[in-house]
Scaffold this motif. Structure first.
Motif, short mmCIF file in Angstrom:
data_model
loop_
_atom_site.label_atom_id
_atom_site.label_comp_id
_atom_site.label_asym_id
_atom_site.label_seq_id
_atom_site.Cartn_x
_atom_site.Cartn_y
_atom_site.Cartn_z
N GLU A 64 0.79 -1.23 0.00
CA GLU A 64 0.00 0.00 0.00
C GLU A 64 0.83 1.28 0.00
O GLU A 64 0.49 2.24 -0.70
CB GLU A 64 -0.99 0.00 1.18
CG GLU A 64 -0.41 0.21 2.59
CD GLU A 64 0.31 -1.00 3.17
OE1 GLU A 64 0.40 -2.02 2.48
OE2 GLU A 64 0.78 -0.90 4.33
N VAL A 112 -6.79 0.94 2.59
CA VAL A 112 -6.03 0.90 1.33
C VAL A 112 -6.63 1.88 0.30
O VAL A 112 -5.91 2.58 -0.40
CB VAL A 112 -6.01 -0.55 0.78
CG1 VAL A 112 -5.67 -0.59 -0.69
CG2 VAL A 112 -5.03 -1.40 1.58
N PHE A 116 -4.69 5.22 1.34
CA PHE A 116 -3.55 4.97 0.44
C PHE A 116 -3.92 5.12 -1.03
O PHE A 116 -3.10 4.84 -1.92
CB PHE A 116 -2.94 3.59 0.71
CG PHE A 116 -2.19 3.51 2.01
CD1 PHE A 116 -0.89 3.97 2.11
CD2 PHE A 116 -2.80 3.01 3.15
CE1 PHE A 116 -0.20 3.92 3.32
CE2 PHE A 116 -2.13 2.95 4.36
CZ PHE A 116 -0.82 3.40 4.44
N PHE A 118 -5.56 3.59 -3.29
CA PHE A 118 -5.30 2.49 -4.23
C PHE A 118 -6.15 2.62 -5.49
O PHE A 118 -7.37 2.77 -5.42
CB PHE A 118 -5.58 1.13 -3.58
CG PHE A 118 -5.34 -0.02 -4.52
CD1 PHE A 118 -4.05 -0.45 -4.79
CD2 PHE A 118 -6.40 -0.66 -5.16
CE1 PHE A 118 -3.82 -1.50 -5.68
CE2 PHE A 118 -6.18 -1.70 -6.05
CZ PHE A 118 -4.88 -2.13 -6.31
#
Ligand SMILES: [Zn+2]
Length: 297
Positions: A64, A112, A116, A118
């Protein structure tokens, strides 16, 4: 350039927030005469106003914090080792790398995506050990260094002689091999391989940052590797009495007892199971009754 950045020839270390401590990290920008490559775009690049342009992304592995800034380069070709490549196809594929238990998976999945950022890259391209990216008067060579993940790779930049170590991060936490796609045995082999690598500069993703010279690198690498032996020695001492894996997990060998880490139990279980197997294979631990382990002799 920002205040935390550092130039090493054609390489610029883009210093992450908090000195690169997780969840942040230090990305590398490598500028050849023909192309520019961004290595492991970190969370610290997500809001960066003077974001450097790049033609390609190289990810050292599929975790991540190392892909958090990938989405800021939607038009750049994205490359990572063929063994980690499936992780960028979709969120489900990405989560399979960790192999977390259901409740933890649900919570970390949100982290995530929300923390992060994603974004899948099903168009990402695979590389293998020994691959070379020629940027014009500057090359990046891939060294496969598995253990942390299956595809974890190092990058050597020539002619500036910068070795990027990714998550062989030389921190006091020590090697991390707690995911479904991690391997203690591979990490031990990779650390032995890394001890033979020569460079002028050694760059880590996290807070240890950049080291100059092989002596400094070897000294930090030895201390980093010794954390594996320390965990194992503490496990053996704990197994003076028969213990279950659940008791080993609760005791904590990777994290400290008070550390509030969402996935700590999963990581303890996976990491220490590998130590148990290694010790059993060496005849140093026996399963004295089903599910209970004790040190031999
Ligand atoms: Zn990682």
């Amino acid at each position: 350039m920002s205040a935390g950045d550092r130039t090493l020839g054609r390489v610029t270390v883009l210093g992450g927030a908090r000195g690169g401590k997780y969840p942040h990290g230090n990305s590398l920008l490598v500028a050849g005469t023909e192309e520019r490559v961004i290595v492991d775009p970190s969370l610290s690049l997500v809001d960066r106003a003077d974001l450097p342009a790049a033609d390609r992304i190289l990810n050292s592995h599929c975790h991540e914090d190392h892909v958090a800034g990938n989405h800021r380069y939607p038009d750049a070709a994205c490359h990572l080792h063929e063994l980690d490549l499936p992780g960028l196809r979709s969120l489900d594929d990405f989560m399979a790398i960790y192999g977390m238990s259901d409740a933890i998976d649900r919570a970390f999945r949100r982290t995530v995506v929300e923390d992060f950022h994603f974004v899948p890259r099903p168009d990402a391209l695979p590389f293998r050990d020994g691959a070379v990216f020629d940027l014009g008067r500057c090359r990046i060579r891939v060294l496969h260094a598995p253990g942390h993940t299956r595809g974890h790779s190092l990058f050597h930049v020539e002619p500036d002689d910068v070795l990027y170590l990714g998550d062989i991060d030389l921190s006091s936490f020590g090697p991390y091999y707690g995911d479904a796609w991690s391997s203690l045995a591979d990490f031990v082999r990779t650390l032995a391989m890394a001890a033979g690598l020569r460079a002028r500069w050694y760059a880590t993703f996290h807070h240890v940052g950049v080291l100059e010279g092989r002596a400094a690198f070897r000294e930090r690498l030895a201390r980093f590797a010794a954390v594996i032996d320390d965990r194992e020695a503490r496990l053996l001492a704990f197994l003076a009495a028969p213990r279950t894996l659940a008791e080993i997990v609760a005791h904590r060998f990777v994290y400290r007892p008070g550390d509030a880490v969402l996935f700590a139990d999963d990581v303890e279980r996976r990491s220490m199971r590998q130590h148990l197997d290694r010790l059993a294979a060496a005849g140093r631990v026996r399963e004295v009754e089903p599910g209970r382990f004790r040190a031999s002799g």
